[in-house]
Design a protein around this motif. Structure first.
Motif, PDB file in Angstrom:
ATOM      1  N   THR A  37      43.284  10.800 -12.283  1.00 21.41           N
ATOM      2  CA  THR A  37      43.387  10.145 -10.990  1.00 21.41           C
ATOM      3  C   THR A  37      42.730  10.089  -9.949  1.00 21.41           C
ATOM      4  N   SER A  38      41.874  10.649 -10.331  1.00 15.73           N
ATOM      5  CA  SER A  38      41.346  11.698  -9.170  1.00 15.73           C
ATOM      6  C   SER A  38      39.726  10.587  -8.828  1.00 15.73           C
ATOM      7  N   ILE A  42      37.441   8.215 -11.612  1.00 16.71           N
ATOM      8  CA  ILE A  42      37.116   6.612 -11.511  1.00 16.71           C
ATOM      9  C   ILE A  42      36.064   5.681 -11.531  1.00 16.71           C
ATOM     10  N   ARG A  43      35.427   7.097 -10.326  1.00 18.83           N
ATOM     11  CA  ARG A  43      33.839   6.304  -9.879  1.00 18.83           C
ATOM     12  C   ARG A  43      32.837   6.656 -10.993  1.00 18.83           C
ATOM     13  N   ARG A  44      33.419   7.629 -11.849  1.00 17.90           N
ATOM     14  CA  ARG A  44      31.616   7.978 -13.277  1.00 17.90           C
ATOM     15  C   ARG A  44      32.305   7.358 -14.185  1.00 17.90           C
ATOM     16  N   PHE A  45      33.909   6.755 -14.779  1.00 10.44           N
ATOM     17  CA  PHE A  45      33.839   5.991 -15.770  1.00 10.44           C
ATOM     18  C   PHE A  45      34.770   5.061 -15.673  1.00 10.44           C
ATOM     19  N   VAL A  46      35.489   4.738 -15.627  1.00  7.02           N
ATOM     20  CA  VAL A  46      36.690   3.526 -14.753  1.00  7.02           C
ATOM     21  C   VAL A  46      35.563   2.063 -13.693  1.00  7.02           C
ATOM     22  N   LEU A  47      35.088   2.411 -13.078  1.00  8.95           N
ATOM     23  CA  LEU A  47      34.401   1.366 -12.476  1.00  8.95           C
ATOM     24  C   LEU A  47      32.779   1.315 -13.285  1.00  8.95           C
ATOM     25  N   PRO A  48      32.072   2.150 -13.563  1.00  8.97           N
ATOM     26  CA  PRO A  48      31.110   1.928 -14.987  1.00  8.97           C
ATOM     27  C   PRO A  48      31.704   0.912 -16.349  1.00  8.97           C
ATOM     28  N   PHE A  49      32.800   1.111 -16.811  1.00 11.42           N
ATOM     29  CA  PHE A  49      33.553   0.432 -18.213  1.00 11.42           C
ATOM     30  C   PHE A  49      33.639  -0.017 -17.408  1.00 11.42           C
ATOM     31  N   VAL A  50      34.742  -1.159 -16.181  1.00  9.17           N
ATOM     32  CA  VAL A  50      35.278  -2.536 -15.782  1.00  9.17           C
ATOM     33  C   VAL A  50      33.654  -2.821 -15.836  1.00  9.17           C
ATOM     34  N   SER A  51      32.931  -2.591 -15.127  1.00 13.72           N
ATOM     35  CA  SER A  51      31.272  -3.093 -14.510  1.00 13.72           C
ATOM     36  C   SER A  51      30.531  -3.520 -15.881  1.00 13.72           C
ATOM     37  N   LYS A  52      31.178  -2.626 -17.366  1.00 10.94           N
ATOM     38  CA  LYS A  52      30.570  -2.945 -18.626  1.00 10.94           C
ATOM     39  C   LYS A  52      31.195  -4.623 -18.710  1.00 10.94           C
ATOM     40  N   GLU A  53      32.528  -4.377 -18.621  1.00 14.82           N
ATOM     41  CA  GLU A  53      33.465  -5.747 -19.665  1.00 14.82           C
ATOM     42  C   GLU A  53      32.852  -6.525 -18.616  1.00 14.82           C
ATOM     43  N   ALA A  54      33.143  -6.754 -17.031  1.00 12.05           N
ATOM     44  CA  ALA A  54      32.917  -7.764 -16.254  1.00 12.05           C
ATOM     45  C   ALA A  54      31.394  -8.377 -16.416  1.00 12.05           C
ATOM     46  N   GLU A  61      32.704   4.204  -3.593  1.00 14.47           N
ATOM     47  CA  GLU A  61      32.229   6.233  -2.321  1.00 14.47           C
ATOM     48  C   GLU A  61      33.399   6.692  -2.254  1.00 14.47           C
ATOM     49  N   GLU A  62      34.349   6.138  -2.711  1.00 11.05           N
ATOM     50  CA  GLU A  62      35.917   6.914  -2.773  1.00 11.05           C
ATOM     51  C   GLU A  62      36.787   6.892  -3.291  1.00 11.05           C
ATOM     52  N   VAL A  63      37.736   6.731  -3.739  1.00 13.73           N
ATOM     53  CA  VAL A  63      38.828   6.209  -4.178  1.00 13.73           C
ATOM     54  C   VAL A  63      40.309   6.983  -3.961  1.00 13.73           C
ATOM     55  N   LYS A  64      41.482   6.056  -3.538  1.00 15.43           N
ATOM     56  CA  LYS A  64      42.877   7.248  -4.179  1.00 15.43           C
ATOM     57  C   LYS A  64      43.572   5.910  -4.625  1.00 15.43           C
ATOM     58  N   LEU A  65      43.639   7.205  -5.382  1.00 14.82           N
ATOM     59  CA  LEU A  65      44.874   6.225  -6.709  1.00 14.82           C
ATOM     60  C   LEU A  65      46.034   7.014  -6.529  1.00 14.82           C
ATOM     61  N   SER A  66      47.027   6.108  -6.855  1.00 17.78           N
ATOM     62  CA  SER A  66      48.476   7.425  -6.744  1.00 17.78           C
ATOM     63  C   SER A  66      49.559   5.479  -8.105  1.00 17.78           C
ATOM     64  N   LEU A  67      49.239   6.582 -10.374  1.00 16.59           N
ATOM     65  CA  LEU A  67      49.551   5.601 -10.017  1.00 16.59           C
ATOM     66  C   LEU A  67      51.498   5.027  -9.921  1.00 16.59           C
ATOM     67  N   PHE A  68      52.123   6.563  -9.767  1.00 15.32           N
ATOM     68  CA  PHE A  68      53.452   6.143  -9.393  1.00 15.32           C
ATOM     69  C   PHE A  68      54.340   5.371  -8.461  1.00 15.32           C
ATOM     70  N   LYS A  71      49.331   1.224  -6.104  1.00 21.82           N
ATOM     71  CA  LYS A  71      49.003   1.161  -5.147  1.00 21.82           C
ATOM     72  C   LYS A  71      47.005   2.304  -5.065  1.00 21.82           C
ATOM     73  N   ALA A  72      46.258   1.845  -4.831  1.00 22.23           N
ATOM     74  CA  ALA A  72      45.211   2.702  -4.384  1.00 22.23           C
ATOM     75  C   ALA A  72      44.492   1.576  -3.131  1.00 22.23           C
ATOM     76  N   LYS A  73      43.425   2.576  -2.826  1.00 24.19           N
ATOM     77  CA  LYS A  73      42.186   2.351  -1.878  1.00 24.19           C
ATOM     78  C   LYS A  73      41.556   2.697  -2.460  1.00 24.19           C
ATOM     79  N   PHE A  74      40.057   1.669  -2.333  1.00 29.99           N
ATOM     80  CA  PHE A  74      38.968   2.030  -2.541  1.00 29.99           C
ATOM     81  C   PHE A  74      38.060   2.078  -1.330  1.00 29.99           C
TER      82      PHE A  74
END
Length: 215
Positions: A37-38, A42-54, A61-68, A71-74
Motif C-alpha cells: 500500500t506504499s 504503487i508507482r513502481r509496480f501497480v501503475l506500470p502493470f495497469v498501464s500495460k494492461e490498458a 507522483e504520490e499515492v495514499k492508499l487504505s485497503l481497510f 479509499k485512495a488519493k492520487f
C-alpha cells in the motif's frame, strides 16, 4: 511431582513458541501490507502493470492508499505520453466497495478530480497526443507500453465530481501553426450516478472560448 512440573514446562514452551509464531506472523503481514500500500510500490509496480494492461501510460507522483477504508488519493496524475499527456489532474480521490473488486462488478462510491486538464492536440496528418498501445515509442525515457487486449470491467459510480478543471482542443495546419482551438475553463462537472449501458444525468458549467485561424 517431577512429572507434573515437566509437563507444565513443556506446555509453557509450546505456548511461548505459538505466541512467538503469531507475533512474527502479525509483523510479517503488517510489513507486507505496508509495502503493497506504499506510494513507492504503487508507482513502481501497480501503475506500470495497469498501464500495460490498458495500453496507455498512467503516472502519479504520490499515492495514499487504505485497503481497510477502501479509499485512495492520487497526486499529480498524468495519462498519456510523458512529454504531452492528454490528461492531468492535481489530485484524484476515489472510494470503493472492496467486495465488488472480487465480484467482477466494480462499485465506486465516490470519484472526485481536482484541477483536471484534458488536452487533445491534432496535427494536419491526423496524428494526435492520445497515446494508446498502437502508438510508436517516443524518444523520451518513457517505458514502452505493449499492446494488450483490455476489456473494460462493469463499473458503477455513485458520485462523480470534477472541479476547477479545463478542456482544450487544438488542431494544427501543415506548417504546424495553430489553426483551431476550443477551450473550456473553470469547468465543474457533476454526475450523481454512472453505470455502463445505463442512462446517466450530467451537469456541466464553465467558460467557453473558440478560436479559428487568425481570429
Amino acid at each position: 511431582m517431577k512429572l507434573i512440573t515437566t509437563k507444565k514446562d513443556k506446555y509453557k514452551r509450546i505456548f511461548k513458541t505459538l505466541l512467538s509464531a503469531i507475533f512474527i506472523l502479525v509483523i510479517l503481514i503488517s510489513t507486507i501490507y505496508l509495502i503493497i500500500t506504499s506510494s513507492y510500490f504503487i508507482r513502481r509496480f501497480v501503475l506500470p502493470f495497469v498501464s500495460k494492461e490498458a495500453g496507455i501510460q498512467i503516472r502519479a507522483e504520490e499515492v495514499k492508499l487504505s485497503l481497510f477504508k477502501a479509499k485512495a488519493k492520487f497526486f499529480s496524475v498524468s495519462v498519456g505520453a510523458e512529454e504531452m499527456p492528454f490528461l492531468k489532474a492535481k489530485s484524484i480521490d476515489v472510494s470503493w466497495d472492496n467486495y465488488s473488486l472480487v465480484s467482477g462488478k466494480i462499485k465506486i462510491f465516490s470519484l472526485k478530480a481536482d484541477s483536471l486538464e484534458a488536452l487533445f492536440e491534432e496535427k494536419h496528418d491526423g496524428k494526435n497526443n492520445l497515446e494508446f498501445s498502437n502508438s510508436k515509442e517516443t524518444a523520451s525515457s518513457s517505458p514502452k507500453v505493449e499492446k494488450n487486449d483490455f476489456q473494460m470491467p462493469e463499473i458503477s459510480i455513485k458520485d462523480f465530481h470534477v472541479e476547477n478543471s479545463s478542456f482544450i482542443y487544438r488542431s494544427f495546419n501543415s506548417e504546424n501553426r495553430l489553426q483551431n482551438e476550443i477551450t473550456l475553463n473553470h469547468l465543474n462537472l457533476k454526475m450523481p450516478f454512472f453505470e455502463i449501458s445505463s442512462t446517466s444525468n450530467i451537469s456541466i458549467n464553465g467558460k467557453l472560448s473558440i478560436r479559428s485561424g487568425d481570429n
